[in-house]
Design a protein around this motif. Structure first.
Motif, PDB file in Angstrom:
ATOM      1  N   UNK A 152       0.694  -1.136  -0.029  1.00  0.00           N
ATOM      2  CA  UNK A 152      -0.083  -0.056   0.083  1.00  0.00           C
ATOM      3  C   UNK A 152       0.946   1.134  -0.113  1.00  0.00           C
ATOM      4  N   UNK A 153       0.718   2.100  -0.827  1.00  0.00           N
ATOM      5  CA  UNK A 153       1.547   3.156  -1.250  1.00  0.00           C
ATOM      6  C   UNK A 153       1.561   4.286   0.008  1.00  0.00           C
ATOM      7  N   UNK A 154       0.334   4.461   0.885  1.00  0.00           N
ATOM      8  CA  UNK A 154       0.228   5.102   1.934  1.00  0.00           C
ATOM      9  C   UNK A 154       0.994   4.485   3.379  1.00  0.00           C
ATOM     10  N   UNK A 155       0.517   3.491   3.603  1.00  0.00           N
ATOM     11  CA  UNK A 155       1.125   2.722   4.845  1.00  0.00           C
ATOM     12  C   UNK A 155       2.109   1.944   4.812  1.00  0.00           C
ATOM     13  N   UNK A 156       2.476   1.561   3.493  1.00  0.00           N
ATOM     14  CA  UNK A 156       3.760   0.590   3.334  1.00  0.00           C
ATOM     15  C   UNK A 156       3.293  -0.822   3.767  1.00  0.00           C
ATOM     16  N   UNK A 157       1.997  -0.914   4.047  1.00  0.00           N
ATOM     17  CA  UNK A 157       1.379  -2.386   4.458  1.00  0.00           C
ATOM     18  C   UNK A 157       1.272  -2.893   3.260  1.00  0.00           C
ATOM     19  N   UNK A 158       1.171  -4.426   3.550  1.00  0.00           N
ATOM     20  CA  UNK A 158       0.750  -5.295   2.351  1.00  0.00           C
ATOM     21  C   UNK A 158      -0.491  -4.820   1.630  1.00  0.00           C
ATOM     22  N   UNK A 159      -0.895  -4.912   0.589  1.00  0.00           N
ATOM     23  CA  UNK A 159      -2.096  -4.353   0.027  1.00  0.00           C
ATOM     24  C   UNK A 159      -2.923  -5.681  -0.283  1.00  0.00           C
ATOM     25  N   UNK A 160      -4.161  -5.379  -0.749  1.00  0.00           N
ATOM     26  CA  UNK A 160      -5.200  -6.395  -1.024  1.00  0.00           C
ATOM     27  C   UNK A 160      -4.568  -7.624  -1.673  1.00  0.00           C
ATOM     28  N   UNK A 161      -3.889  -7.400  -2.704  1.00  0.00           N
ATOM     29  CA  UNK A 161      -3.145  -8.726  -3.423  1.00  0.00           C
ATOM     30  C   UNK A 161      -2.259  -9.298  -2.526  1.00  0.00           C
ATOM     31  N   UNK A 162      -1.496  -8.800  -1.815  1.00  0.00           N
ATOM     32  CA  UNK A 162      -0.488  -9.299  -0.948  1.00  0.00           C
ATOM     33  C   UNK A 162      -1.283 -10.221   0.186  1.00  0.00           C
ATOM     34  N   UNK A 163      -2.312  -9.616   0.415  1.00  0.00           N
ATOM     35  CA  UNK A 163      -3.254 -10.071   1.593  1.00  0.00           C
ATOM     36  C   UNK A 163      -3.824 -11.231   1.017  1.00  0.00           C
TER      37      UNK A 163
END
Length: 946
Positions: free
Chosen positions: A507-518
């Motif tokens: 995720x570009x804002x939080x640097x967390x994994x995004x939906x695809x990675x999840x």
């Protein structure tokens, strides 16, 4: 930069092939040996034999073709004469039958005499021919369709009967034993239909292939069952003699039989030519072996080069081109030896580029390759890291071995600036760079720093260490520059791959994994649990009231809040768990594995309590203290779903259930919740179908002026004309429409219905009052809400004064600046704005005085107990008084008794609405009410009678 081969073996093979195919000596046109060898060979062997063979074979082939064609034509001509002679023989046979003495025995033996006149189908020309005593080739009989030669018994009296001879294959083509077995014979009609044939299939194929054997004669080639045939045909003109169609006679022979003689000659001739060439080649070999013995030494040298053994030179003592060639090979061998090392290193970097290796892997490869490639004493890497203030420090990863050893080093400011522009030499003798030389072997006295530049500037420097500084030639400098450029390409590619990976998976804002990675992790967890039999949990987290913060403080503040929440979630989950951002204010946590579902539920309950606690802690956003709660839904594998989509859907449903429970809590998914979710999904599908089928209708509840009793407006209330459940009130479907995101489409459709109805009433001559349309918060937030009102007005031509927009109080406090701007634009059109359910939301009169509204609509909760509750009466009285002071009208909804109506009139309420006055009416009933009313005399009478 041009692409280079990727492997050393490929590079070496390429160079050796060039040695074999393009030697570095005089070309064949200038070599005496080459001219002699090729002159002798072409003069005594190849050239004359090739020319003779070509001329002889072509001449023989042409003569053979002509001879075969002529022979086939002669056979066709002979066959045509035979067929004609056999027809003449058939005539004579009929003549003999006429002169023979007729006896009962003869008549019994012959079927030629006494045929009925009516048993033939003849043209008038054929009848005339028979009447003159001539012959006719049938006209087929009705009983027997075979061809026959016919003659009248008594020419002057045709009805006396005929004599005939059957034209059989044996009669026309002769006895089978007497035929030539190497050819086949056919007789066709003019249109290619076989009449007589020695080979039915072959003749049928010829008739179809040749398009009815066009022309009077000719040659035809065709194939059958992978065999080539050639046929000659001629026309047999029978029309004048027998008054019947002409025939075509054809002779067919295999192509191989026709060319057998030419083939035999060709094979014998080629064998003889080959013997001549072999003899001359043997003589040439003896000469070549004598003149070109040095070639074997050269070939051995080339073999050594192909094996990458460059230490043994080629020795040739002759005084010709072979000596020049050996010298060139020796020089090239030495050059190839040095260049292959360079290409091998570059190929290794290229391989790492193509395999998308990471930055550390690339730097490690550079350290391992550089020392061997450049023949230097030590090698290292400097990584430049830039601080927030723009200054940069250098972090050394320098080693002569394979392991990277990180150590901070420093350069003087002017040297740092110089390094960004060009390479830099450092000397150990100065004593000012001990921190750099300490990482190198003690015998290193000189360090050469080479910046590796890419689009982002300089952040990597190649460090070369020397025991003694030596002058570098142009070739060495070129090698270094090429190598530096390739390192830059490799690092740029690695950085680009890393950026693309992060863009795709983070995720570009939080640097967390995004939906695809999840989803990838979720599917991986499912696969692991299937194999191990363990359970895991999925948490669906939604921040409460995030939209309020986002709308009131702006999107930047909302982004800061999301980032802060992401950090809190990452810091409060277990090692091995994954937190991902789904989008907006939604997060997902995938837990690690548990032995069973009960253990997962217990652990997740504790985790949910922990998450709600850390989320609820205050945070500073743009100088304001903000607190936010969260609603969490929990689904456990495999109890609550066996695939990713079902788990996500059920966790989401549990989260919405938590919001329905008052927010700020967590809920586990259950079967009852599944049932409710299923019903919600079914209702969503039905709502979508209702939109498509225009199942929504409007009922209208009149609004009355309190003093005069006149109808001054009507509120449009949506109803759903369900095809199975009948007419449904808004409470049965509006909440579901809002949850499923359909409220905007429903609102737009009902507004269109209202606009169309106002137009129809106006066309009927009715005095239409203001029609109030309820607008949801989602509709008000739309960018094009004003443009939609304008488009409806243009389409239906209704005055803006006939429209009123009712919005709830909650809309006003969400992004108040944007909402006020939109409401101002709506009022500028002439559309009135009313605050619905006033008194139950967030606003107050002091707050509303600055908002662009015309009317306050008191909620029914204040009207219900108006007559019995002093508090409600005081609230209503003060609200009316203050609203009038602000220039606003007041309307009371939910008036259900006469006492309520009388009290509201005493309190000076402007308008009233409720079941006591009128229930919501269909469009037809409202039209009747509008046409029958007399300025509200009915309601005035009710009030006065009280």
């Amino acid at each position: 930069m041009s692409a280079l081969p990727l492997t050393t073996n490929y590079l070496s093979r390429t160079i050796v092939n060039r040695v074999n195919t393009k030697p570095a000596y005089n070309s064949p046109n200038n070599s005496r040996i080459t001219r002699q060898l090729f002159s002798i060979f072409f003069l005594f062997a190849l050239l004359p034999v090739s020319i003779l063979s070509y001329v002889a074979l072509e001449t023989t082939a042409a003569a053979s073709r002509n001879q075969s064609t002529q022979a086939l034509e002669d056979k066709t001509k002979t066959l045509s004469y035979l067929v004609l002679n056999r027809l003449v023989f058939a005539e004579k046979t009929l003549g003999l039958a006429t002169t023979a003495e007729e006896t009962p025995d003869n008549r019994a033996k012959s079927a030629w005499v006494g045929l009925d006149y009516n048993s033939f189908q003849m043209t008038p020309q054929q009848q005339q021919q028979l009447a003159l005593g001539g012959y006719v080739v049938s006209a087929t009989t009705l009983a027997n369709p075979a061809l026959k030669l016919i003659r009248a018994i008594e020419p002057e009296r045709l009805e006396a009967g005929f004599q005939m001879v059957p034209l059989t294959e044996t009669l026309i083509l002769g006895e089978e034993e007497s035929r030539n077995l190497s050819i086949d014979s056919c007789v066709f009609t003019e249109h290619g239909l076989p009449l007589f044939s020695s080979h039915q299939q072959l003749c049928a194929e010829l008739g179809e292939t040749t398009n009815a054997l066009a022309g009077h004669k000719g040659m035809v080639k065709f194939g059958l069952a992978e065999t080539e045939y050639q046929a000659s045909f001629r026309t047999l003109f029978l029309q004048d003699r027998y008054q019947g169609p002409n025939w075509k006679v054809a002779v067919i022979q295999k192509q191989d039989d026709l060319t057998s003689a030419a083939s035999l000659f060709k094979s014998n001739f080629l064998l003889l030519a080959l013997l001549v060439i072999l003899s001359l080649s043997l003589a040439s070999i003896l000469l070549i072996r004598r003149r070109m013995s040095p070639l074997s030494d050269i070939m051995e040298g080339i073999a050594r080069v192909s094996e990458q053994r460059y230490d043994t030179p080629v020795q040739v003592t002759t005084k010709d081109e072979f000596n020049d060639l050996a010298t060139a090979i020796n020089g090239m061998s030495h050059k190839v030896s040095s260049q292959l090392n360079m290409l091998e290193s570059l190929a290794a970097l290229d391989q790492l580029i193509l395999t998308r290796s990471g930055r550390d892997t690339l730097l490690q490869a550079v350290i391992e390759r550089t020392r061997e490639l450049l023949a230097i004493d030590a090698v290292g890497i400097l990584i430049i890291e830039y601080g927030e203030d723009g200054e940069h420090t250098t972090l050394q990863t320098c080693n002569t071995l394979k392991q990277l050893n990180k150590r901070t080093v420093a350069l003087q400011n002017y040297q740092q600036a110089q390094l960004l522009q060009e390479d830099l030499w450092l000397s150990k003798a100065g004593g000012r760079h001990d921190d750099i030389f300490e990482t190198l072997p003690h015998q290193i006295t000189e360090a050469h720093l080479l910046p590796v530049r890419n689009e982002g500037g300089v952040n990597v420097v190649l460090l070369l260490g020397y025991q003694k500084r030596e002058d570098q030639g142009a070739e060495h400098t070129s090698v270094i520059n090429t190598y530096i450029d390739r390192i830059a390409v490799a690092l740029a590619n690695s950085d680009s791959e890393e950026r693309l990976f992060r863009q795709a998976k983070c995720d570009s804002l939080t640097d967390l994994p995004n939906r695809l990675s999840m989803l990838e992790r979720l599917n991986s967890s499912i696969n692991h649990s299937e194999r191990s039999g363990q359970s895991f949990a999925l948490l669906f987290i939604d921040l409460d009231d995030f939209k309020l913060v986002n709308d009131s403080l702006g999107h930047i503040a909302g982004d800061d809040m999301i980032t802060a929440m992401a950090t809190r979630l990452k810091e409060n989950i277990r090692d091995g768990d994954m937190v991902a951002r789904m989008g907006g204010d939604e997060f997902v946590v995938i837990s690690d594995y548990f032995d069973n579902g009960n253990a997962a539920a217990t652990r997740m309950a504790k985790l949910c309590d922990k998450i709600m606690k850390v989320v609820d802690e205050p945070m500073q956003i743009h100088g304001r203290e903000i607190r936010s709660g969260t609603s969490i839904g929990v689904a456990i594998y495999p109890r609550d779903g066996l695939d990713a989509n079902i788990l996500l859907r059920n966790a989401d449903a549990a989260m919405y259930h938590a919001k329905d429970k008052g927010r700020g809590n967590y809920q586990f998914f259950s079967e009852s919740l599944n049932t409710a979710t299923t019903k919600l999904m079914e209702l969503s599908s039905e709502l979508k179908r209702a939109l498509e089928n225009n199942e929504f209708v409007l009922h209208y509840q009149p609004k009355y002026e309190t003093k005069s009793g006149a109808i001054v407006g009507a509120e449009a209330l949506i109803r759903w004309q369900h095809p199975e459940r009948g007419l449904l009130a808004p409470g049965q479907f509006i909440d579901a429409a809002e949850r499923m995101g359909l409220i905007t489409a429903i609102g737009d459709q009902t507004m269109g219905i209202a606009a169309r109805q106002i137009q129809l009433w106006s066309e009927q001559g009715l005095n239409v009052p203001r029609i109030a349309l309820n607008m949801s918060a989602v509709q008000v937030q739309q960018e094009d809400v004003v443009e939609k009102l304008i488009s409806w007005q243009k389409v239906f031509g209704i005055p803006y004064e006939k429209l009123e927009i009712e919005i709830v109080e909650g809309v006003l406090v969400k992004d108040i600046d944007v909402t006020s701007e939109k409401l101002n634009r709506i009022r500028e059109l002439g559309v009135e704005v009313s605050i619905d359910d006033y008194g139950t939301g967030y606003s107050s009169l002091s707050y509303i005085r600055s908002l662009p509204v015309d009317t306050l609509k008191l909620d029914r909760c204040f009207i219900t107990n108006l007559c019995s509750s002093k508090a409600d009466r005081a609230i209503v009285s003060s609200t009316i008084l203050l609203a009038h002071e602000l220039g606003l009208r007041v309307i009371a909804e939910g008036v259900e008794t006469l006492a309520q109506l009388q009290l509201l009139k005493q309190l000076d309420c402007d308008e009233v609405q409720g079941f006591y006055l009128s229930k919501p009416l269909s469009q037809e009933n409202l039209a009747i009410l509008l046409s029958d009313r007399q300025d509200g005399a009915g309601i005035c009478q009710q009030v006065s009678n009280s």
